[in-house]
Motif scaffolding. Structure first.
Motif, PDB file in Angstrom:
ATOM      1  N   ASN A 253      37.523  41.098 -36.602  1.00 53.13           N
ATOM      2  CA  ASN A 253      38.905  41.472 -36.927  1.00 53.13           C
ATOM      3  C   ASN A 253      39.761  41.595 -35.672  1.00 53.13           C
ATOM      4  N   LYS A 254      39.168  42.141 -34.625  1.00 56.63           N
ATOM      5  CA  LYS A 254      39.902  42.394 -33.381  1.00 56.63           C
ATOM      6  C   LYS A 254      39.740  41.276 -32.354  1.00 56.63           C
ATOM      7  N   ARG A 255      38.946  40.265 -32.687  1.00 57.03           N
ATOM      8  CA  ARG A 255      38.649  39.185 -31.737  1.00 57.03           C
ATOM      9  C   ARG A 255      38.163  39.775 -30.418  1.00 57.03           C
ATOM     10  N   SER A 256      37.175  40.637 -30.549  1.00 59.43           N
ATOM     11  CA  SER A 256      36.634  41.355 -29.398  1.00 59.43           C
ATOM     12  C   SER A 256      35.166  41.011 -29.194  1.00 59.43           C
ATOM     13  N   PRO A 257      34.716  40.868 -27.943  1.00 53.76           N
ATOM     14  CA  PRO A 257      33.274  40.789 -27.697  1.00 53.76           C
ATOM     15  C   PRO A 257      32.622  42.126 -28.038  1.00 53.76           C
ATOM     16  N   LEU A 258      31.319  42.104 -28.243  1.00 55.37           N
ATOM     17  CA  LEU A 258      30.609  43.309 -28.686  1.00 55.37           C
ATOM     18  C   LEU A 258      29.155  43.237 -28.242  1.00 55.37           C
ATOM     19  N   ILE A 259      28.609  44.393 -27.870  1.00 52.55           N
ATOM     20  CA  ILE A 259      27.166  44.523 -27.657  1.00 52.55           C
ATOM     21  C   ILE A 259      26.645  45.543 -28.666  1.00 52.55           C
ATOM     22  N   ILE A 260      25.713  45.112 -29.492  1.00 54.20           N
ATOM     23  CA  ILE A 260      25.080  46.018 -30.456  1.00 54.20           C
ATOM     24  C   ILE A 260      23.746  46.468 -29.875  1.00 54.20           C
ATOM     25  N   GLN A 261      23.564  47.772 -29.801  1.00 64.84           N
ATOM     26  CA  GLN A 261      22.358  48.342 -29.207  1.00 64.84           C
ATOM     27  C   GLN A 261      21.477  48.973 -30.279  1.00 64.84           C
ATOM     28  N   MET A 262      20.192  48.964 -29.999  1.00 65.97           N
ATOM     29  CA  MET A 262      19.239  49.660 -30.859  1.00 65.97           C
ATOM     30  C   MET A 262      18.291  50.460 -29.992  1.00 65.97           C
ATOM     31  N   PHE A 263      17.937  51.629 -30.493  1.00 67.86           N
ATOM     32  CA  PHE A 263      16.906  52.409 -29.839  1.00 67.86           C
ATOM     33  C   PHE A 263      15.532  51.837 -30.215  1.00 67.86           C
TER      34      PHE A 263
END
Length: 288
Positions: A44-54
């Motif tokens: 929606n925001k045309r943003s890069p993203l890093i998804i983290q998991m423990f």
């Protein structure tokens, strides 16, 4: 720079953020709904993203949550990386490096004393690199604890000096997570008291060594504090409560009042909205 590092999704996202002088949300996801909502906000925001998991996410689902997140990330219309945060078990680092589709792994041996921390980190970074996983490590020791992270509240916090940082950079890491007075979990009533002089002292070193810098411990942060960290070169900014707070509050308040499908839809809409707000604050909107 190794060819694979040029194409590594986490590192590409962070190099672009440094060049564009914005921060990238590195969000903790606990389930598939979180992953879907986080990617939706990024698109929606045309943003890069890093998804983290423990590491819990690996053990909880036998790695299937990671595989699902990676599939969704690859299908996204914006750059999305999958990162393993605070992996404190060497055997789990090995499993994640060899068998799971992470783009990057935080090799967190900070619960050991410095010499053993460095030795274990160097060995595990080499293993991760063999499997084209970028690596992050924590020079010094960030105090506190949060859900999914080994609690270091009973261990002495150690702030990061350039000398300490250089020892960790020599292990081969790509991302440095300095201890500058930041705190895992909620801050004391006085709020975050960060040592920006330490960050300033690190700048010549990380620039000369082409190292990315990551901020941990963002609970209770204001937009102004986020902006100041970005000004000091923080490109990867880890968030947990900062984006999940309103989502979880709604879930808790409404769990017994709504049909499950309505509960999930509405709580996920709240998460998307909260993500979008912080993407604007981080100035990563319209950067993808």
């Amino acid at each position: 720079m190794s060819d694979w590092k040029k194409d590594n999704t986490t590192l590409k996202i962070l190099r672009a953020a440094e060049k564009g002088k914005y921060g990238v949300l590195s969000t903790i996801a606990y389930n598939v709904d979180h992953v879907i909502s986080m990617i939706k906000a990024a698109e929606n925001k045309r943003s890069p993203l890093i998804i983290q998991m423990f590491p819990w996410a690996i053990l909880h689902s036998n790695g299937d949550l990671v595989r699902c997140a990676s599939m969704l990330a690859k299908r996204a219309s914006v750059p999305v990386a999958i990162h393993l945060d605070h992996c404190q078990d060497p055997k789990l680092v090995e499993l994640a490096a060899k068998e799971l589709p992470f783009d990057s792994i935080m090799v967190d041996m900070s619960h050991y004393e410095k010499e053993e921390n460095l030795a274990r980190t160097k060995e595990l970074v080499k293993l991760c690199n063999e499997h084209h996983k970028a690596t992050e490590a924590e020079p010094g020791r960030i105090e506190g604890g949060e859900d999914g992270v080994c609690d270091t509240a009973d261990l002495e916090g150690i702030l990061t000096t350039p000398e300490e940082a250089k020892l960790f950079i020599e292990t081969g890491i790509d991302i440095l997570a300095p201890a500058i007075g930041n705190f895992h979990g909620d801050y004391p009533p006085s709020g975050p008291q960060l040592r920006f002089d330490l960050l300033e002292n690190l700048q010549p070193l990380v620039k000369s060594e082409d190292i990315r810098v990551c901020l941990h411990g963002t609970n209770d942060f204001t937009p102004e504090l986020v902006h100041r960290n970005i000004e000091y070169g923080m490109s990867k900014i880890n968030v947990n409560k900062l984006v999940l707070d309103t989502h979880l509050e709604f879930f808790e308040e409404s769990a017994s009042k709504l049909p499950l499908t309505d509960l999930l839809d509405k709580s996920n809409e709240i998460l998307v909205s909260r993500m979008e707000y912080w993407m604007d604050v981080f100035r990563s909107s319209n950067k993808a």
